[in-house]
Every structure is written in structure tokens, then in C-alpha cells.
Design an enzyme around this catalytic site. Sequence first.
Site, PDB file in Angstrom:
ATOM      1  CB  CYS A   4      -0.928  -0.013   1.220  1.00  0.00           C
ATOM      2  SG  CYS A   4      -1.900   1.497   1.385  1.00  0.00           S
ATOM      3  CG  ASP A  30      -3.640  14.125  -4.844  1.00  0.00           C
ATOM      4  OD1 ASP A  30      -3.031  13.819  -5.895  1.00  0.00           O
ATOM      5  OD2 ASP A  30      -4.674  13.559  -4.478  1.00  0.00           O
ATOM      6  CG  ASN A  87     -13.413   9.684  -4.179  1.00  0.00           C
ATOM      7  OD1 ASN A  87     -14.446  10.335  -4.266  1.00  0.00           O
ATOM      8  ND2 ASN A  87     -12.271  10.112  -4.675  1.00  0.00           N
ATOM      9  N   GLY A  93     -14.535   6.211  -7.531  1.00  0.00           N
ATOM     10  CA  GLY A  93     -13.309   6.862  -7.975  1.00  0.00           C
ATOM     11  C   GLY A  93     -12.148   6.666  -7.026  1.00  0.00           C
ATOM     12  CG  HIS A  98      -4.661   3.477   3.357  1.00  0.00           C
ATOM     13  ND1 HIS A  98      -3.625   2.766   3.924  1.00  0.00           N
ATOM     14  CD2 HIS A  98      -5.055   4.370   4.291  1.00  0.00           C
ATOM     15  CE1 HIS A  98      -3.405   3.229   5.151  1.00  0.00           C
ATOM     16  NE2 HIS A  98      -4.271   4.211   5.395  1.00  0.00           N
ATOM     17  CG  HIS A 100      -7.427   8.583   0.486  1.00  0.00           C
ATOM     18  ND1 HIS A 100      -7.690   7.311   0.009  1.00  0.00           N
ATOM     19  CD2 HIS A 100      -7.558   9.414  -0.576  1.00  0.00           C
ATOM     20  CE1 HIS A 100      -7.956   7.374  -1.291  1.00  0.00           C
ATOM     21  NE2 HIS A 100      -7.890   8.641  -1.659  1.00  0.00           N
TER      22      HIS A 100
END
Length: 114
Positions: A4, A30, A87, A93, A98, A100
Site C-alpha cells: 500500500c 496530492d 471516495n 473513484g 486505503h 483517505h
Amino acid sequence: MSKCIFCKIANGQMPAHIRYEDDELVAFDDINPKAPFHVLIVPKKHLKNLNDTAKIDQDLLGHLLLIAQKVAEEAKIADNGYKIVINNGKESGQLVDHLHLHLLGGKLLARMTV
């Protein structure tokens, strides 16, 4: 979860621009921003998505939102408004399995979708 990417970032095994970190969460930029300000807030505990949570995770989920508020205030986007998106699952999407939270802010945010 050794494969991950968010677990690797949370454990310091992969680089990221960290905005906030404590024992339970990490917040980082991001790499594919959808807004002028786009930060992911990720629990260090591996949870696939909201469906993977239970009552025991109640405090963690509340902490997730409070830290989103804190990061927004520190980034000076709180007063003008920001968007929080989770999401949940492939069809929503969600690209990384994991849990978030996306914290997004900046001009013309109301027209943007995540």
C-alpha cells in the site's frame, strides 16, 4: 499492508510533502492535485475504505475531520471555504485502497469535482 502506497508514506518508506503528522494520521500533498490546494489526510491504520471501519474507529474518524479543519486553517483556506471528499470504493473513484480524505481549496472550487 506492505504494497500500500499510503502505508509506505505513513511509515516514512516513501517521500511525500508532509503537511501534518501525529500518531494516528498523516497529511500530505496530492501528487495529482485537482485544486490549487489538495492534501490527502490518511489514517496510519490501514483501512480499505469506510466500509472497513467499525465502532472502534469512531475516534479516528472524528480525528480525521478535526485535522482536516486544522490543516485548512494552517493553509489559510478555512475562511474562504474548502471541500472534503471521501471516495468509497472503486465505482466512486477511489484509486488507492486505503481510507483517505481529500482536502481541497482554492479559487473556483465549487465547479470542481473529485
